[in-house]
Design an enzyme around this catalytic site. Structure first.
Site: not given
Length: 385
Positions: A80, A124, A147
């Site tokens: 990422k 994460q 997200d």
């Protein structure tokens, strides 16, 4: 009556037989997730450059919270961050030890919420057992939830509109983008969502319902021989290696494999596998996403796109002001050009009138001077044009 077989007729029949076999053995579309991801990131990079050329603002910024040293999580974060760097997005990693408490993680989230230089916050997953992902994610400022995983967003709507200002969860968004890229309309299609999890199954099922699909939600405990047999589209996100077999599916099914499992001890350790048994499912599918190289790379590009969307929204006032100023400047230039054209036309008319009414040898000094001055000004205006 007997048909006389010549070399020509024999070759014709061979061609017919060959064609029939080739139709039956038609290869499915194997989705190239790396190419799709590259195309998305290229457009995102161009978008950032375009905005920053017009507006004096900082680069987009993503903050990533990583707890512990799980090899998979570290690898995913690295991927990422590389994608961020490739397109001009800054990334900041907050790496906490495995023993970090939930209170410590929440405090970091609250600090990041207040920072004006951070557009997006990513946790994460998975977290260590002592930390609740739901509690932590719900502490993120909604405008920075890159997200799109906050429970409140999932429970407020049974059918999720995927065209609002909230960030869509990146993996479901990746599945949708793959379908859209291949011009697959889900309206009226029988979609089986295999897996009901928070990260993929629940939000994607809701979004597909909103797009008019007929969605059946099931999990790894369901009777797959019944659940899968009529599926036009299968999306599998269970994390159970090779759970779906080709004989469970009908011919022409579209398969989106979100699963990702590490190889068993006796297998090649360099390869990972998905939820579907590729070697058998590929014989039935009209389109299939491989693992790796399918959904995964596109998911990363959707994350970066979400960051840039949030950055653009956070700076919308400055961007709109720059657009207004650019419009004003364009209008000003058009007005000045129109005025110059008007003056030029007026000067040319004066020249024509003087020439029509007076012979050049009869011009007095004052008239000659006036004529020369008009011509000189007209020449300047012509040069300006």
């Amino acid at each position: 009556m007997f048909m006389k077989f010549t070399v020509r007729t024999t070759q014709h029949f061979l061609n017919v037989i060959k064609h029939s076999f080739s139709v039956q053995a038609e290869q499915p579309i194997l989705v190239n997730g790396n190419k799709i991801s590259k195309d998305v990131l290229s457009k995102v990079k161009d978008r950032i450059l375009s905005i920053r050329e017009r507006v004096n603002i900082r680069e987009p910024k993503l903050a990533i919270i990583l707890v512990g040293n799980a090899a998979d999580s570290i690898s995913y974060v690295s991927v990422k961050q590389r994608a961020c760097k490739r397109v001009g997005v800054q990334s900041e990693l907050i790496h906490l030890p495995e023993t970090a408490t939930q209170k410590e993680v929440i405090q970091i989230v609250e600090d990041l919420n207040k920072r004006e230089d951070v557009d997006s916050i990513l946790t994460q997953l998975p977290f260590p057992a002592q930390i609740s992902k739901t509690i932590v994610i719900n502490q993120i400022e909604p405008s920075k939830d890159v997200d799109g995983l906050q429970r409140c967003f999932l429970t407020k709507q049974l059918i999720w509109d995927d065209h609002n200002n909230r960030a869509l969860p990146c993996t479901p968004q990746s599945c949708l983008h793959i379908l859209d890229t291949h011009q697959i309309d889900v309206k009226g299609k029988q979609v089986v969502m295999l897996g009901k999890g928070l990260l993929v199954g629940s939000p994607l099922g809701a979004i597909l319902l909103g797009r008019g699909a007929i969605v059946s939600m099931c999990d790894k405990k369901s009777d797959l021989s019944i659940a899968l047999k009529d599926a036009d589209i299968l999306v599998s996100a269970t994390g159970v290696r090779k759970l779906v077999k080709g004989e469970q599916l009908k011919k022409g099914v579209i398969v989106i494999d979100v699963g990702c499992s590490r190889p068993l001890p006796h297998e090649d350790q360099s390869s990972i596998v998905g939820d579907v048994e590729l070697e058998s499912v590929i014989l039935k599918a009209s389109l299939i996403t491989p693992v790796p190289g399918g959904v995964g790379p596109v998911t990363v590009s959707m994350l970066i796109q979400n960051v840039v969307n949030q950055w653009e929204r956070n700076n919308s006032a400055l961007i709109q002001q720059a657009q207004l100023e650019a419009t004003d400047e364009t209008n000003k230039q058009k007005q000045e050009k129109a005025q110059k054209n008007q003056q030029l036309n007026y000067d040319l008319k004066q020249i024509d009138q003087i020439k029509e009414n007076t012979c050049e040898e009869d011009l007095g000094d004052q008239q000659q001077e006036k004529l020369n001055k008009i011509i000189q000004n007209s020449k300047k205006n012509i040069l300006i044009q």
